[in-house]
Scaffold this motif. Structure first.
Motif, PDB file in Angstrom:
ATOM      1  N   SER A  72     -13.823   3.475   5.335  1.00 31.22           N
ATOM      2  CA  SER A  72     -14.082   3.246   3.975  1.00 31.22           C
ATOM      3  C   SER A  72     -15.648   3.681   3.456  1.00 31.22           C
ATOM      4  N   ALA A 113       0.908  -1.302  -0.028  1.00 39.58           N
ATOM      5  CA  ALA A 113      -0.141  -0.036  -0.229  1.00 39.58           C
ATOM      6  C   ALA A 113       0.959   1.123  -0.015  1.00 39.58           C
ATOM      7  N   HIS A 130       1.204   3.758  -3.160  1.00 33.76           N
ATOM      8  CA  HIS A 130       0.789   5.192  -2.895  1.00 33.76           C
ATOM      9  C   HIS A 130       1.622   6.206  -3.336  1.00 33.76           C
ATOM     10  N   TYR A 171      -9.589   4.046   0.274  1.00 32.63           N
ATOM     11  CA  TYR A 171      -9.471   2.493   0.610  1.00 32.63           C
ATOM     12  C   TYR A 171     -10.803   1.886   0.408  1.00 32.63           C
ATOM     13  N   CYS A 183      -4.089   3.390   5.357  1.00 28.97           N
ATOM     14  CA  CYS A 183      -5.002   4.243   4.375  1.00 28.97           C
ATOM     15  C   CYS A 183      -5.412   5.413   5.104  1.00 28.97           C
TER      16      CYS A 183
END
Length: 218
Positions: A130, A81, A85, A112, A105
């Protein structure tokens, strides 16, 4: 990027193509065809040993499309991740609800999308920040699962991925159940045709899928 902008674009489109290939030039041609067909949200999936190198170059190539969001899928580890990123991924998607990745995240302000297969997981994903949850595997869970989730967590937005078919009958069952968008990979991309260079066929295929989805969302 602002999470609401990403969410709005995903929901507005209704379709997120999921694609992976070890060949950068082929991936560029696929991205071009998808963009020309109307796609504005695209997921490259982390499934090849050189996926990071391909994604990094593809992201630079995609700079010519300022309104295209290019994210990375099949992320299981925080380390992945982090590096995707850093390479400019606009969003990160996992096949599972992975707490450490969700926490990472959230701490970095990254959009995410976890993959969830139970109401508990959907709730955990929402709780961890999320705003869009991937229902996966879609062909195992089915549209009835979407209805059940939305009956108890009505303010979450859901994306079905896995076995979703680009035809009106299948897509209607999903959108009638309350899904906000679908992710399509192998059902959308015929690798043999792409390796032969049939990108106009792909463009036509995606256009038809987008038209069906837009009509169902009216």
């Amino acid at each position: 990027m602002d999470h609401q902008i990403i969410l709005n674009k995903v929901v507005q489109s209704g379709l997120v193509p999921l694609f992976t290939h070890h060949d950068l030039e082929l991936a560029k041609s696929v991205l071009d065809a998808a963009y020309d067909s109307g796609v504005r949200v695209f997921e490259y999936t982390n499934r090849h040993s050189n996926a990071f190198e391909v994604f990094k170059s593809l992201k630079i190539y995609a700079d010519k499309y300022p309104d295209l969001m290019l994210g990375i899928g099949t992320i299981f580890e925080v380390s992945d991740a982090q590096r995707f990123h850093n390479a400019g991924a606009d969003f990160i998607i996992s096949p599972a609800m992975i707490g450490e990745v969700a926490e990472f995240c959230q701490s970095r302000g990254i959009f995410y999308v976890p993959g969830c297969a139970t109401v508990t997981e959907v709730y955990q994903g929402k709780k961890m920040g999320s705003s869009l949850i991937k229902i996966f595997p879609g062909n195992v869970l089915g549209p009835a699962f979407v209805k059940a989730v939305l009956s108890v967590i009505p303010d979450i937005k859901l994306m079905a991925t896995g076995g979703v078919e680009p035809n009106e009958d299948n897509l209607r069952t999903w959108f009638n159940a309350g899904i906000h968008c679908v992710g399509m990979g192998s059902q959308l991309f015929d690798l043999k045709s792409l390796e032969r260079g049939d990108f106009s066929g792909l463009k036509s295929h995606i256009e038809k899928s987008l038209t069906i989805i837009q009509n169902l969302k009216k």
